[in-house]
Structures are given as structure tokens and as C-alpha cells.
Scaffold this active site. Structure first.
Site, PDB file in Angstrom:
ATOM      1  N   CYS A   2     -37.142  26.214 -11.822  1.00 56.38           N
ATOM      2  CA  CYS A   2     -38.604  26.209 -11.975  1.00 56.38           C
ATOM      3  C   CYS A   2     -39.122  24.798 -11.790  1.00 56.38           C
ATOM      4  CB  CYS A   2     -38.951  26.684 -13.383  1.00 56.38           C
ATOM      5  SG  CYS A   2     -38.106  28.199 -13.827  1.00 56.38           S
ATOM      6  N   ARG A  27     -39.867  24.805  -5.038  1.00 57.14           N
ATOM      7  CA  ARG A  27     -38.862  25.254  -6.019  1.00 57.14           C
ATOM      8  C   ARG A  27     -39.026  26.739  -6.296  1.00 57.14           C
ATOM      9  NH1 ARG A  27     -36.524  20.952  -8.827  1.00 57.14           N
ATOM     10  NH2 ARG A  27     -36.037  22.227 -10.630  1.00 57.14           N
ATOM     11  N   TRP A  74     -39.421  30.353 -11.674  1.00 57.39           N
ATOM     12  CA  TRP A  74     -38.501  31.099 -10.790  1.00 57.39           C
ATOM     13  C   TRP A  74     -37.731  31.980 -11.762  1.00 57.39           C
ATOM     14  CZ3 TRP A  74     -37.342  32.116  -5.796  1.00 57.39           C
ATOM     15  CH2 TRP A  74     -36.100  32.693  -5.532  1.00 57.39           C
ATOM     16  N   ASN A  98     -36.984  24.751 -17.811  1.00 57.26           N
ATOM     17  CA  ASN A  98     -36.246  25.111 -16.600  1.00 57.26           C
ATOM     18  C   ASN A  98     -34.775  25.135 -16.990  1.00 57.26           C
ATOM     19  OD1 ASN A  98     -35.373  25.539 -13.978  1.00 57.26           O
ATOM     20  ND2 ASN A  98     -35.212  23.345 -13.559  1.00 57.26           N
ATOM     21  N   GLY A  99     -34.071  26.219 -16.668  1.00 56.08           N
ATOM     22  CA  GLY A  99     -32.645  26.297 -17.001  1.00 56.08           C
ATOM     23  C   GLY A  99     -32.303  27.681 -17.520  1.00 56.08           C
ATOM     24  N   GLU A 482     -18.539  34.144   8.572  1.00 57.50           N
ATOM     25  CA  GLU A 482     -19.650  33.389   7.973  1.00 57.50           C
ATOM     26  C   GLU A 482     -19.739  31.997   8.592  1.00 57.50           C
ATOM     27  OE1 GLU A 482     -22.185  33.945   6.400  1.00 57.50           O
ATOM     28  OE2 GLU A 482     -22.775  32.037   5.513  1.00 57.50           O
ATOM     29  N   LYS A 486     -23.004  30.577  10.509  1.00 59.09           N
ATOM     30  CA  LYS A 486     -23.680  29.325  10.137  1.00 59.09           C
ATOM     31  C   LYS A 486     -23.880  28.453  11.367  1.00 59.09           C
ATOM     32  CE  LYS A 486     -25.233  29.923   6.808  1.00 59.09           C
ATOM     33  NZ  LYS A 486     -25.002  31.286   6.694  1.00 59.09           N
ATOM     34  N   GLU A 489     -26.391  30.095  14.065  1.00 62.62           N
ATOM     35  CA  GLU A 489     -27.798  30.326  13.702  1.00 62.62           C
ATOM     36  C   GLU A 489     -28.572  29.018  13.524  1.00 62.62           C
ATOM     37  OE1 GLU A 489     -28.681  32.326  10.037  1.00 62.62           O
ATOM     38  OE2 GLU A 489     -26.973  31.481   9.016  1.00 62.62           O
ATOM     39  N   HIS A 505      -5.399  40.377  20.806  1.00 60.05           N
ATOM     40  CA  HIS A 505      -5.862  41.638  21.425  1.00 60.05           C
ATOM     41  C   HIS A 505      -7.125  41.416  22.250  1.00 60.05           C
ATOM     42  CE1 HIS A 505      -2.928  43.892  19.094  1.00 60.05           C
ATOM     43  NE2 HIS A 505      -3.289  43.185  18.051  1.00 60.05           N
ATOM     44  N   LYS A 604     -36.421  33.977   6.950  1.00 59.21           N
ATOM     45  CA  LYS A 604     -35.582  33.886   5.754  1.00 59.21           C
ATOM     46  C   LYS A 604     -35.276  35.273   5.204  1.00 59.21           C
ATOM     47  CE  LYS A 604     -33.201  32.127   2.510  1.00 59.21           C
ATOM     48  NZ  LYS A 604     -31.841  31.690   2.865  1.00 59.21           N
TER      49      LYS A 604
HETATM   50  C1  AGP Z   1     -28.005  34.045   6.508  1.00 56.61           C
HETATM   51  O1  AGP Z   1     -27.650  32.725   6.912  1.00 56.61           O
HETATM   52  C2  AGP Z   1     -29.011  34.668   7.439  1.00 56.61           C
HETATM   53  N1  AGP Z   1     -30.208  33.937   7.346  1.00 56.61           N
HETATM   54  C3  AGP Z   1     -29.157  36.164   7.335  1.00 56.61           C
HETATM   55  O2  AGP Z   1     -28.009  36.703   7.926  1.00 56.61           O
HETATM   56  C4  AGP Z   1     -29.276  36.804   5.928  1.00 56.61           C
HETATM   57  O3  AGP Z   1     -28.059  36.676   5.256  1.00 56.61           O
HETATM   58  C5  AGP Z   1     -29.590  38.293   6.105  1.00 56.61           C
HETATM   59  O4  AGP Z   1     -30.825  38.413   6.751  1.00 56.61           O
HETATM   60  C6  AGP Z   1     -29.617  39.061   4.773  1.00 56.61           C
HETATM   61  O5  AGP Z   1     -30.636  38.560   3.952  1.00 56.61           O
HETATM   62  P1  AGP Z   1     -30.642  38.990   2.395  1.00 56.61           P
HETATM   63  O6  AGP Z   1     -29.396  38.434   1.805  1.00 56.61           O
HETATM   64  O7  AGP Z   1     -31.888  38.394   1.846  1.00 56.61           O
HETATM   65  O8  AGP Z   1     -30.644  40.494   2.350  1.00 56.61           O
END
Ligand code: AGP
Length: 609
Positions: A2, A27, A74, A98-99, A482, A486, A489, A505, A604
């Protein structure tokens, strides 16, 4: 995570507090409020939703006073609402916090027995009542705060004002950031520097267990026991924009470095290491419910789907319950075999991803028991599920998920221990050992983060390659996925994650001297197998970037680059492997000049199907 702002001086506090809260809005907040002392009386204004709602309320009905505290929430305990918004008042005491207070239920029970009544679902409200209880016993404001905070277990940054002593503002911290601003005849307290950077650049960073009493005479800094603490004044030379990121260039970097803290906040208050017990109250799963579960489906998207695959390995191995993993975008179209004996586990940082929400509706339709692992309190997924495990990562601003991902892995680990204990597949002794490994993790991550500049140098070496392959085996295979996600993207370099055993394969056709291959090597049954994958890559001139625990020396002579990491149990190695891969992706993207926090074409939270 927060936002807190406190002010005491010669100017009107409400406007300064609001201005400070606006500068902390990164935040995250789902409600906001402020309190000022006007002629010896405390006035409070709180609103659910964005800060502008509070601003409009203050325009309609202004407050005045030269001492005050403000807060953007938050939510961690209790849904976003006006009642749960800070500040919280008890008697003449008003608190913003906050915490996460780990022993708040015990304290709440004690205070309730002593006749205190509570209005909110928050852990914060008990702080106000606890301080009031000491005031009632005759303590001074300062002593009452000291005595109350000594009984708090967990993380806190608090701002406190008191109607009986209206010329003082007290700020104190333990594990949550709090900084004091030293102006001209005015003083500030805030969870982060941007809140008052336009008024002063002279700050004192409070350390854990320290308390500052702000008054018109200046700042008195002591420990919780009252022992005077020397005041170390720092002059900030950050720009306001850098200040919002805590001195980091991007939110993503800040969030990568927040992971030791966010992990502690996620498992804090949920483990009793001594007893080998895990508490997941909000899951609403009794031992009878657990015994009824015949199968688990884990459904998610993107990075959360990678967490889901790791979760499968954890739960199947520790709980011996069959687990299927599905993509949110596929699940509802394949007429899944789920019923009331199925546990449907949804994973989502935002709790608003359309495809995963659609899976929730499918599960509800087929009477499955639904639990979600979410990072946003009160999100659609959290509200629509029968139970929830909140990750306490705080708001994740960078579009590329980092701390939310590793706290999802921690939440899955806690769930596996909880289910295993309930089912009897894990003894208390075994759970104790596994809890000890979890508690070691934050410090191990800190050790990896110390290698940040080394990884930056490695990124420099590989920033211009056009294609990467990431390989992992077993529970580390989803981390290969993953790591590739990273990189692609945020740097826009093509990268693929693969189970190492699959390389022969097909993907092996891609290997040549222009193809860096990131290999995750952890000790265990498949170590020798993955070493032979390394040989296969080398034999074709491929470049090897090996990420491995310190003790495996055999890779040193076979890889072009080796990134060493600490060792933990096999279920938690995915967390440790994730950190260098996050940093590698971050630095390559930063060197290539892409928009790291808001990469092209991405959002996001994907709230459309
Ligand atoms: C993660 O780096 C991406 N931005 C994206 O794959 C994200 O994980 C995906 O859209 C799922 O989002 P969520 O966890 O909010 O459901």
C-alpha cells in the site's frame, strides 16, 4: 503493497496528503483514505476505488488540519470497500498500515475478549485497537505505540495520529519500507520517496524496529525499546520518475528484486514450521473435502500456465492426486471430464483473465470445487471461486510477470503441503523439512540477485542473437517455457522452451553456431540425461548457456557460459531457476532498448477472449 503518507507542519495537510498518495499510485490501490486533526478532533474520509473518488469527495466536503495521514490500499485481508479502507480508528487513535500482520487473528481474539469491537475485515484495524488499549491503561501516545508494536508479528509500516496528542505523528516500520522527509518546518512520513520528493530531498530511511516521532520540534528517532537512534540523513538525487521505481530503471527490475520480500509475504502467517503445519484459511477446504477429491485440474494462461505445470509436478509427487493441466483458452472447448469430485484450481495474477474466468464458469456449471490462486484481492476470479489463496506479491506493474509467478509457485507449494498433510501422504516431519526449505528460499534468491551485473555482462554477449532455445527436464521444463516467454515478450527475440528430451525429436535441426541454448541442469535422476542433451548441442556447434546449482562442476568445461545458483529441494528449484532467466531477459531487452515495462502488442491483463 500500500501507499502511506503522513504530514505535520504549517501547511494544510489534506492537499499534501492527496498529492503524495497520487505519486504512490503505482503501488496499486483499490481504496484510499485520509485523516487529519482539526482543532483537536480527528476527521476521516475514505472511499472505495481509485484515488480520484477520494479527491472528488474532498472537493465536495473539504477537510482541514495541519497534521494528517493518508493511505492507498492494496488489499491483502478483506475485500476492497470503504469499511476496509484505511485509516482505521479506535478511540482517539488513527492508523494507516502497509504490511501483513501474521498474528492478527490471535490479537483480534484477545482484544475482542477485552471488549473491543471491530468494523472491518482487515488485519490493520487491530493495530489501532491495540494502541488504544495501552492508551486506556494510562500510557502516553508514544509508549502506547511502542507497547502495541512489540506484540505485532509480521511486516508493518505504520503512520499513527492521536486526538489526545494532536501535535505528534508517529511512524514505525518492520520489514515494510518507511521513509521520513525533512522539510523546512514540516516533516513527512511515507512508504516511498516520490510521495514528498517535490517538497524535500532530505530523507531518513527507517530500519526495522525503528520508530520516528514527528512534531513541530522535529524528528525523534528511537528503537521500539525507546533507545535513541542516530539520524542518518540522505539527500536524494533521483528524478521523480526514477523515484517511483525505487531507483530502478524499470518496474520489472524493481519487481524482480522484490521477490525475496514477496515470497516472505506470501508464506508468512501460513506456516508453522515447528508443527509441520500449513494454514490456508481462505481455501475453505476441510479434510473431508480433501478426501473427496479424486482429480485436480489446474487451468491458467501464459506465465500462470507455466506455474500450473510446476504445480502438477508438486501435487502429484507430494499428494499422489492425479493432476491435469489445461490452457484457459482450450479448457472449455474440450468438454472436460469434471464433476463434484474434481478440484478445479485456477491461477491468475490479475484474477481477470477472460479465458481463465471462462474455465471457472465451466467448472461451476459442472459442480467442481473451485479454488483460485490470485494476486488481486476481490478480483472476479477470487470472488467467483469457492476458496482462494492470495499471493501477496503486491501490485505487479511490469507487463512481464516475475514476482507474481514465483509467489504462485510458493502458493502451489503451500497447497501441495496442505493437501498432502490432509490426505496423509505427507507426515508432519516431512512437512517440517519442506517448510524449512521454503523459508531458506528468500535468502537464496538474494544471493542470485547479487549476480545481477554478471548476468548483465552475459546479456551483452548474447543480445544480438535471433533465436534461443531453452531446455529443462521434469519439474524444470515449465521453467524453460517461462524463460523463453520472458525473453520473447520483452526483447522480441524468438525463443522456444522445450522439454530437453524432446530436442532430438525435431528442434535439434535448429542447432548451429547461431543458436544459444539455455539449459537448466539440476541434480537428480535426469541430470545425466540432460548432460547428454548438452553434448548433442555441442556436437552441432550450438552455444550452451547452463544454469545450474553450484555443486555440479561437470558442466563447467562443456558450456560456453555457466550461471551458478544455490540448491534447494527439487520442488523449489523452479523458483531459483526463474530468477537468472528473468534477469537475462530483462538485461537483453534493456540493452536492445525495447519498452521493458510495456512491450509492444501486450496488455498486463488479457480481459478479452
Ligand atoms: C506474463 O509475463 C504475461 N504477461 C502473460 O502471459 C500472463 O501471464 C497471462 O496473460 C496470464 O495473466 P494472469 O496471470 O493475470 O491470468
Amino acid at each position: 503493497m500500500c501507499g502511506i503518507v503522513g504530514y505535520i507542519g504549517e501547511k494544510e495537510a489534506p492537499g499534501l496528503l492527496l498529492d503524495g498518495l497520487k505519486r504512490l499510485e503505482y503501488r496499486g490501490y483499490d481504496s484510499a483514505g485520509l485523516a487529519v486533526i482539526d482543532n483537536g478532533r480527528v476527521k476521516i474520509k475514505r472511499n472505495e476505488g481509485k484515488l480520484e473518488h477520494l479527491e472528488r469527495a474532498l472537493l465536495r466536503d473539504p477537510l482541514k488540519g495541519k497534521v494528517g495521514i493518508g493511505h492507498t490500499r492494496w488489499a491483502t485481508h478483506g475485500k476492497p470497500s470503504e469499511t476496509n479502507a484505511h485509516p482505521h480508528k479506535a478511540g482517539s487513535i488513527v492508523v494507516v498500515h502497509n504490511g501483513i500482520i501474521e498474528n492478527y487473528l490471535t490479537l483480534k481474539r484477545t482484544l475482542t475478549k477485552a471488549g473491543h469491537t471491530f468494523k472491518s475485515e482487515t488485519d490493520t484495524e487491530i493495530i489501532a485497537h491495540l494502541i488504544q488499549s495501552y492508551l486506556f491503561k494510562g500510557d502516553s501516545f508514544e509508549q502506547a505505540v511502542r507497547n502495541a508494536l512489540k506484540r505485532i508479528k509480521g511486516s508493518y509500516a505504520v503512520g499513527v495520529i492521536c486526538e489526545d496528542e494532536p501535535t505528534k505523528l508517529i511512524a514505525a516500520r518492520n520489514e515494510s519500507p518507511l521513509v521520513i522527509g525533512l522539510g523546512e518546518d514540516e516533516w513527512f512520513a511515507a512508504s516511498d520517496i516520490p510521495a514528498f520528493l517535490s517538497y524535500t530531498r532530505k530523507v531518513i530511511f527507517l530500519d526495522d524496529g525503528e520508530m520516528a516521532v514527528l512534531s513541530k520540534k522535529g524528528v525523534k528517532l528511537t528503537s521500539l525499546t525507546g533507545k535513541k537512534v542516530p539520524q542518518k540523513v540522505t539527500t536524494i538525487d533521483w528524478s521523480p520518475s526514477m523515484a517511483e521505481k525505487g531507483g530502478f530503471k524499470h518496474f520489472m527490475k524493481k519487481e524482480i528484486f522484490e521477490q525475496p520480500r514477496s515470497l516472505i509475504d506470501t508464506f508468512g502467517g501460513r506456516i508453522a514450521g515447528g508443527k509441520g503445519t500449513v494454514f490456508l484459511e481462505d481455501c475453505n477446504l476441510t479434510s473431508q473435502d480433501v478426501k473427496k477429491i479424486e482429480k485436480i485440474f489446474i487451468v491458467a494462461c501464459g506465465t500462470s500456465w507455466h506455474a500450473a505445470i510446476v504445480g502438477k509436478f508438486m501435487i502429484e509427487d507430494l499428494c499422489r492426486i492425479p493432476v491435469e493441466v489445461d490452457l484457459g483458452s482450450e479448457f472449455r472447448y474440450r468438454n472436460p471430464l469434471i464433476d463434484e469430485k474434481t478440484l478445479l484450481l485456477l491461477i491468475s495474477q490479475s484474477g481477470e483473465t477472460a479465458d481463465t474466468l471462462a474455465a471457472m464458469r465451466e467448472g461451476l456449471k459442472k459442480k467442481a470445487r473451485i479454488i483460485s490462486i490470485c494476486n488481486v484481492v476481490g478480483s472476479s476470479m477470487a470472488r467467483g471461486s469457492h476458496g482462494v489463496i492470495y499471493t501477496h506479491a503486491g501490485p505487479e506493474i511490469g507487463v512481464a510477470s516475475t514476482k507474481a509467478f514465483t509467489t504462485q509457485l510458493a502458493a502451489l507449494y503451500l497447497l501441495a503441503l496442505f493437501l498432502g498433510k490432509q490426505k496423509g501422504s505427507l507426515s508432519a516431519e516431512k512437512v517440517k523439512t519442506l517448510i524449512k526449505d521454503l523459508v531458506r528460499l528468500p535468502h537464496q534468491i538474494e544471493k542470485i540477485l547479487e549476480a545481477d551485473t554478471t548476468i548483465q555482462t552475459i546479456a551483452h554477449q548474447y543480445m544480438n542473437y535471433r533465436d534461443f532455445l531453452y531446455l529443462g527436464r521434469g519439474i524444470n521444463y515449465p521453467i524453460a517455457l517461462e524463460g523463453a516467454l520472458k525473453l520473447k515478450e520483452i526483447s522480441y527475440i524468438h525463443a522456444e522452451g522445450y522439454p530437453a528430451g524432446e530436442m532430438k525429436h525435431g528442434p535439434i535441426a535448429l542447432i548451429d553456431e547461431k543458436m544459444p541454448v539455455v539449459v537448466l541442469l539440476s541434480k537428480g535422476v535426469t541430470f545425466d540425461k540432460i548432460m547428454s542433451n548438452v553434448e548433442e548441442v555441442r556436437a552441432r556447434g550450438g552455444i550452451i548457456i547452463a544454469v545450474t546449482p553450484k555443486m555440479s562442476k561437470s558442466i563447467d568445461s562443456k558450456a560456453d557460459t555457466v550461471i551458478k545458483i544455490p540448491e534447494n529441494n527439487s520442488y523449489l528449484m523452479p523458483v531459483l531457476f526463474s530468477i537468472p532467466l528473468q534477469l537475462l531477459a530483462y538485461h537483453i531487452a534493456e540493452l536492445r532498448g525495447t519498452d521493458v515495462d510495456q512491450p509492444r502488442n501486450l496488455a498486463k491483463s488479457v480481459t478479452v477472449e
